[in-house]
Design a protein around this motif. Structure first.
Motif, short mmCIF file in Angstrom:
data_model
loop_
_atom_site.label_atom_id
_atom_site.label_comp_id
_atom_site.label_asym_id
_atom_site.label_seq_id
_atom_site.Cartn_x
_atom_site.Cartn_y
_atom_site.Cartn_z
N ARG A 80 0.78 -1.21 -0.09
CA ARG A 80 0.15 -0.04 0.15
C ARG A 80 0.90 1.41 -0.04
N THR A 81 0.54 2.27 -0.80
CA THR A 81 1.09 3.56 -0.54
C THR A 81 0.04 4.67 -0.34
N GLY A 82 0.34 5.66 0.21
CA GLY A 82 -0.65 6.74 0.44
C GLY A 82 -0.01 7.97 1.09
N ILE A 83 -0.98 9.12 0.90
CA ILE A 83 -0.50 10.31 1.52
C ILE A 83 -1.81 10.61 2.71
N THR A 84 -1.22 11.19 3.44
CA THR A 84 -1.99 11.72 4.83
C THR A 84 -2.02 13.01 5.09
N ALA A 85 -2.98 13.58 5.39
CA ALA A 85 -3.20 15.09 5.76
C ALA A 85 -3.77 15.04 7.30
N GLY A 86 -3.10 15.59 8.26
CA GLY A 86 -3.59 15.72 9.71
C GLY A 86 -3.47 17.13 10.24
N TYR A 101 -3.60 3.64 -1.98
CA TYR A 101 -3.74 2.76 -3.11
C TYR A 101 -3.31 1.39 -2.61
N TYR A 102 -3.94 0.47 -2.76
CA TYR A 102 -3.48 -1.01 -2.14
C TYR A 102 -3.49 -1.99 -3.40
N THR A 103 -2.71 -2.82 -3.54
CA THR A 103 -2.55 -4.01 -4.36
C THR A 103 -2.38 -5.40 -3.60
N SER A 104 -3.26 -6.24 -3.73
CA SER A 104 -2.84 -7.41 -3.08
C SER A 104 -1.90 -8.31 -3.76
N ASN A 105 -1.24 -9.28 -2.90
CA ASN A 105 -0.52 -10.22 -3.73
C ASN A 105 -1.54 -11.33 -4.43
N ASP A 106 -1.12 -11.97 -5.40
CA ASP A 106 -1.85 -12.93 -6.02
C ASP A 106 -2.26 -14.18 -4.97
N LYS A 107 -3.60 -14.59 -5.39
CA LYS A 107 -4.00 -15.66 -4.46
C LYS A 107 -4.64 -16.77 -5.36
N GLY A 297 -5.41 -7.67 7.77
CA GLY A 297 -3.98 -7.65 7.53
C GLY A 297 -3.41 -6.96 8.80
N LEU A 298 -2.29 -7.33 8.95
CA LEU A 298 -1.28 -6.34 10.05
C LEU A 298 -0.17 -5.91 9.24
N GLY A 299 0.12 -4.58 9.19
CA GLY A 299 1.21 -4.23 8.23
C GLY A 299 1.99 -3.21 9.02
N LEU A 300 3.28 -2.97 8.52
CA LEU A 300 4.48 -1.97 8.90
C LEU A 300 4.28 -0.72 7.88
N THR A 301 4.32 0.50 8.11
CA THR A 301 4.25 1.68 7.38
C THR A 301 5.48 2.36 7.58
N LEU A 302 6.05 2.79 6.91
CA LEU A 302 7.25 3.78 6.93
C LEU A 302 7.23 4.95 6.00
N GLY A 303 7.67 6.03 6.42
CA GLY A 303 7.52 7.27 5.58
C GLY A 303 7.96 8.60 6.33
N LEU A 304 7.80 9.61 5.54
CA LEU A 304 8.11 10.70 5.93
C LEU A 304 6.99 11.56 6.43
N LYS A 305 7.05 12.77 7.36
CA LYS A 305 6.06 13.46 7.73
C LYS A 305 6.74 15.01 7.61
N TYR A 306 6.06 15.90 6.94
CA TYR A 306 6.28 17.33 6.99
C TYR A 306 5.21 18.14 7.85
#
Length: 308
Positions: A80-86, A101-107, A297-306
């Motif tokens: 998943r990739t995304g942009i967030t406003a807070g 935007y999310y794209t799953s693995n093939d199953k 699902g359980l996921g880990l998100t890494l990114g930058l905050k401005y």
């Protein structure tokens, strides 16, 4: 599960907020985050029927069934990739709105392997593989737990609202393509098809625990451990690609073979041969029982905050 996680998140936030008595600088009002995530599925269920084929992995040898097992899983594993406003109302409280935007693995959803073109029971070899892609918006309530040595942990709870997406099912088979007057197969071919399932509107739940770390006056790095849970309910299905031996054969398919409407129930008035004594009207979409797939699902998100 959703209720328990929600209450636990609020309890942790409330306790942490009450425990903070030290002074804190006035936080920024607006901030923006850009990040990428990888999720692992947290729950597996049996996949729905695919093109009339049950969610089974079967193997035939010499026309006889030698193994069979249910195909289970979910589409909760993927990227998943995304942009967030807070926006922060105070030192401890804020809100966020993410667009992802999310794209799953093939199953693999169903599969039959056979060493002969077709068994005496009419079973042929095929494999159906599904993948989900989706855009969603994710409003959330954020509780900040206080900054120390550049780190500022926080927790948040919210909802997921899918706004666009589909389940794409690709099937490949070595199947009968011509029949005699008695209905016996007389020719076989490689059949490739692509079906797209459109969902009904739905809501999901998300909860996350994260922290940011200041890299500069306005820039921070952040990491979040996020749990999400929601189910997609099929609305319609359309065959967008149908080839026989590599040649486009979509025009040979009837409306009933190309289009499907999912229903909560089918009866004598439905366009389905199982319940309608008049059979199927080939000029109308087929009616089939609705199905569900999970995207927990359980996921880990890494990114930058401005921060402004």
């Amino acid at each position: 599960m959703k209720k328990n996680l929600f209450l636990l998140g609020l309890l942790v936030c409330s306790m942490a907020t009450m425990a903070q008595t030290e002074k804190a600088d006035k936080p920024e009002t607006w901030y923006f985050k850009l990040g990428g995530s990888y999720f692992n599925q947290t729950a597996s269920t049996e996949f729905p029927t695919v093109g009339g084929n049950a969610a089974l992995d079967r193997t035939f040898v010499g026309g006889k069934l030698v193994s069979e097992k249910s195909v289970t899983g979910s589409f909760g594993q993927g990227f998943r990739t995304g942009i967030t406003a807070g926006y922060r109302f105070s030192v401890r409280l804020g809100v966020e709105l993410g667009i992802n935007y999310y794209t799953s693995n093939d199953k693999t959803m169903a599969q039959t392997r056979s060493d002969v073109p077709i068994t005496p029971a009419g079973v042929y070899a095929f494999k159906s593989v599904g993948q989900i892609t989706a855009f969603d918006v994710a409003p959330a309530l954020v509780m900040f737990l206080g900054e120390s040595h550049g780190f500022e942990p926080y927790t948040k709870v919210g909802v997921l609202v899918p706004i666009h997406g589909d389940l794409e099912i690709t099937s490949d088979a070595y199947a009968p393509i011509a029949f005699s007057n008695t209905g016996a197969p007389i020719a076989f071919g490689d059949v490739h098809s692509v079906d797209k399932v459109k969902p009904n509107p739905t809501l999901g739940f998300t909860a996350a625990l994260g922290t940011s770390y200041k890299l500069g006056k306005h820039i921070s790095a952040f990491a979040e451990l996020e749990y999400r849970n929601f189910t997609v309910h099929g609305k319609t299905k359309e065959t967008t690609e149908f080839k026989v031996n590599g040649n486009d054969a979509l025009a040979t398919r009837s409306t009933a073979q190309i289009h499907t409407n999912y229903r909560d129930g089918i009866d004598v008035n439905s366009n389905n041969a199982l319940t309608n004594p008049n059979g199927v009207d080939k000029n109308k979409p087929m009616d089939e029982l609705s199905s569900y797939v999970g995207i927990s699902g359980l996921g880990l998100t890494l990114g930058l905050k401005y921060s402004l």
